[in-house]
Write a protein that holds these residues in place. Sequence first.
Motif, mmCIF file in Angstrom:
data_model
loop_
_atom_site.group_PDB
_atom_site.id
_atom_site.type_symbol
_atom_site.label_atom_id
_atom_site.label_comp_id
_atom_site.label_asym_id
_atom_site.label_seq_id
_atom_site.Cartn_x
_atom_site.Cartn_y
_atom_site.Cartn_z
ATOM 1 N N ILE A 147 31.745 42.687 25.747
ATOM 2 C CA ILE A 147 30.843 41.545 25.958
ATOM 3 C C ILE A 147 31.435 40.668 27.058
ATOM 4 O O ILE A 147 32.583 40.233 26.957
ATOM 5 C CB ILE A 147 30.717 40.700 24.670
ATOM 6 C CG1 ILE A 147 30.207 41.560 23.503
ATOM 7 C CG2 ILE A 147 29.803 39.496 24.901
ATOM 8 C CD1 ILE A 147 30.304 40.859 22.139
ATOM 9 N N GLU A 148 30.661 40.425 28.107
ATOM 10 C CA GLU A 148 31.162 39.571 29.187
ATOM 11 C C GLU A 148 30.505 38.200 29.081
ATOM 12 O O GLU A 148 29.307 38.055 29.361
ATOM 13 C CB GLU A 148 30.876 40.193 30.566
ATOM 14 C CG GLU A 148 31.434 39.332 31.696
ATOM 15 C CD GLU A 148 31.502 40.028 33.058
ATOM 16 O OE1 GLU A 148 31.173 41.233 33.135
ATOM 17 O OE2 GLU A 148 31.875 39.362 34.029
ATOM 18 N N PRO A 149 31.275 37.184 28.676
ATOM 19 C CA PRO A 149 30.689 35.839 28.690
ATOM 20 C C PRO A 149 30.466 35.407 30.138
ATOM 21 O O PRO A 149 31.349 35.596 30.974
ATOM 22 C CB PRO A 149 31.756 34.950 28.034
ATOM 23 C CG PRO A 149 32.922 35.820 27.704
ATOM 24 C CD PRO A 149 32.693 37.164 28.295
ATOM 25 N N PHE A 151 39.347 42.740 32.621
ATOM 26 C CA PHE A 151 39.722 41.455 33.210
ATOM 27 C C PHE A 151 39.261 41.468 34.663
ATOM 28 O O PHE A 151 39.785 42.238 35.472
ATOM 29 C CB PHE A 151 41.244 41.286 33.113
ATOM 30 C CG PHE A 151 41.719 39.878 33.355
ATOM 31 C CD1 PHE A 151 42.121 39.076 32.297
ATOM 32 C CD2 PHE A 151 41.766 39.352 34.636
ATOM 33 C CE1 PHE A 151 42.568 37.778 32.516
ATOM 34 C CE2 PHE A 151 42.203 38.058 34.862
ATOM 35 C CZ PHE A 151 42.608 37.266 33.802
ATOM 36 N N HIS A 152 38.267 40.651 34.973
ATOM 37 C CA HIS A 152 37.704 40.640 36.327
ATOM 38 C C HIS A 152 38.287 39.496 37.143
ATOM 39 O O HIS A 152 38.343 38.360 36.654
ATOM 40 C CB HIS A 152 36.176 40.492 36.271
ATOM 41 C CG HIS A 152 35.489 41.605 35.536
ATOM 42 N ND1 HIS A 152 34.153 41.599 35.225
ATOM 43 C CD2 HIS A 152 35.973 42.785 35.050
ATOM 44 C CE1 HIS A 152 33.837 42.714 34.587
ATOM 45 N NE2 HIS A 152 34.919 43.445 34.459
ATOM 46 N N VAL A 153 38.688 39.797 38.371
ATOM 47 C CA VAL A 153 39.248 38.741 39.230
ATOM 48 C C VAL A 153 38.406 38.547 40.495
ATOM 49 O O VAL A 153 37.785 39.480 41.013
ATOM 50 C CB VAL A 153 40.727 39.011 39.605
ATOM 51 C CG1 VAL A 153 41.621 38.907 38.384
ATOM 52 C CG2 VAL A 153 40.911 40.351 40.297
ATOM 53 N N ASP A 192 28.057 34.187 46.170
ATOM 54 C CA ASP A 192 29.044 33.501 47.008
ATOM 55 C C ASP A 192 30.393 33.389 46.308
ATOM 56 O O ASP A 192 31.025 32.343 46.297
ATOM 57 C CB ASP A 192 28.524 32.114 47.421
ATOM 58 C CG ASP A 192 29.372 31.485 48.528
ATOM 59 O OD1 ASP A 192 29.953 32.238 49.336
ATOM 60 O OD2 ASP A 192 29.458 30.250 48.579
ATOM 61 N N ARG A 193 30.833 34.492 45.753
ATOM 62 C CA ARG A 193 32.171 34.499 45.167
ATOM 63 C C ARG A 193 33.200 34.672 46.278
ATOM 64 O O ARG A 193 32.893 35.186 47.354
ATOM 65 C CB ARG A 193 32.321 35.671 44.195
ATOM 66 C CG ARG A 193 31.483 35.548 42.953
ATOM 67 C CD ARG A 193 31.870 36.652 41.974
ATOM 68 N NE ARG A 193 31.030 36.613 40.792
ATOM 69 C CZ ARG A 193 31.304 37.282 39.676
ATOM 70 N NH1 ARG A 193 32.388 38.029 39.597
ATOM 71 N NH2 ARG A 193 30.504 37.208 38.632
ATOM 72 N N GLY A 194 34.418 34.260 45.974
ATOM 73 C CA GLY A 194 35.496 34.436 46.931
ATOM 74 C C GLY A 194 36.449 35.532 46.519
ATOM 75 O O GLY A 194 36.478 35.955 45.350
ATOM 76 N N LEU A 207 38.751 43.853 40.591
ATOM 77 C CA LEU A 207 38.268 42.929 41.622
ATOM 78 C C LEU A 207 36.751 43.052 41.721
ATOM 79 O O LEU A 207 36.222 44.107 42.084
ATOM 80 C CB LEU A 207 38.912 43.269 42.971
ATOM 81 C CG LEU A 207 38.575 42.299 44.104
ATOM 82 C CD1 LEU A 207 39.280 40.959 43.907
ATOM 83 C CD2 LEU A 207 38.964 42.890 45.450
ATOM 84 N N GLU A 208 36.068 41.972 41.365
ATOM 85 C CA GLU A 208 34.599 41.989 41.342
ATOM 86 C C GLU A 208 34.091 40.782 42.131
ATOM 87 O O GLU A 208 34.092 39.662 41.643
ATOM 88 C CB GLU A 208 34.099 41.924 39.897
ATOM 89 C CG GLU A 208 32.591 42.067 39.799
ATOM 90 C CD GLU A 208 32.089 41.826 38.382
ATOM 91 O OE1 GLU A 208 31.307 42.642 37.903
ATOM 92 O OE2 GLU A 208 32.478 40.817 37.765
ATOM 93 N N VAL A 209 33.680 41.045 43.353
ATOM 94 C CA VAL A 209 33.287 39.949 44.251
ATOM 95 C C VAL A 209 31.885 40.219 44.801
ATOM 96 O O VAL A 209 31.693 41.093 45.652
ATOM 97 C CB VAL A 209 34.288 39.822 45.428
ATOM 98 C CG1 VAL A 209 33.893 38.667 46.336
ATOM 99 C CG2 VAL A 209 35.704 39.610 44.909
HETATM 100 ZN ZN ZN Z 1 32.536 40.312 35.824
#
Ligand code: ZN
Length: 290
Positions: free
Chosen positions: A142-144, A208-210, A223-225, A252-254
């Motif tokens: 589950i991704e909040p 764990f997404h960064v 517009d993620r960095g 890494l999810e941008v």
């Molecule tokens: Zn994500």
Amino acid sequence: MTIDLRRFSINTATLGYQAPLSDTIEAVARAGFGGISPWRREVENENAPGLARQIRAAGLQVSGYCRSTCFPGASKREWLANVEDNKMALRFAAELGTKCFVLVVGALPPGSRSLPDARQQVADGIAALLADAQALGVSLAIEPLHPMYAADRACVNTIEQALELCALLDPHATGRLGVAIDVYHTWWDPKVHDMMARTASEGRLLAFHVNDWLVPTADILMDRGLPGEGVIDLGALTNSALDAGYDGLFELEVFSSRIWRLSVSEILELSSRACLSITRPKEGRLNSAT
Ligand code: ZN
């Protein structure tokens, strides 16, 4: 102290879906990353077992498979169709050997103002998937999402809320239901470090997404960095995850229309530099500071 590049995975959305997955797999492996997280659009009309073999041969793990169809519907029939669609996706997730199938759970169906109803539909939807997940050996994460998405993308908005759902639906912590923590959605939460530790200690930290939060943010979706471009203390957050015993990959999810203008090789080059720029604080500093 930096984190080895092999501990990072590339979510293919970061590359803007510019190339077929078979090319992306090779490019990600060549760039030195340890994993990949594909999207359904790249897998479902392709030779999934062949892609799975190629990923393994390239030495990559599948850190996640993106993502669920939103659960809530305007009618019972719509809800059921959404559940069935997710069951179909689970079969591909199993073929890929993914660490988890990412649940972006959905929010208000058109015409509704009832978040409690949407949340009930989500709980019922996840419950309806669990038997298939068990049988196929696929974990559900589950991704909040950030509260800005509570109307249209996800009515689960904090790690704590996701953990409550996990406890309700999977009380014995079978390993088949957990949480995908994305710093973009959770960095602002005063409880983020405590909740991350709790997620890990309950055996539910599946992904764990960064990425980074830009100031100002021009578009809440696109517009993620890259790590280091914004204001998220990624060193502190990854440190908490590692301290809590997280042994998975940092994905890494941008989503960024700005970065998507670059070529795949340019994005991968920037990505590896960005991942290696995440510096863990010196041991002990974090605990004394928080
Ligand atoms: Zn994500």
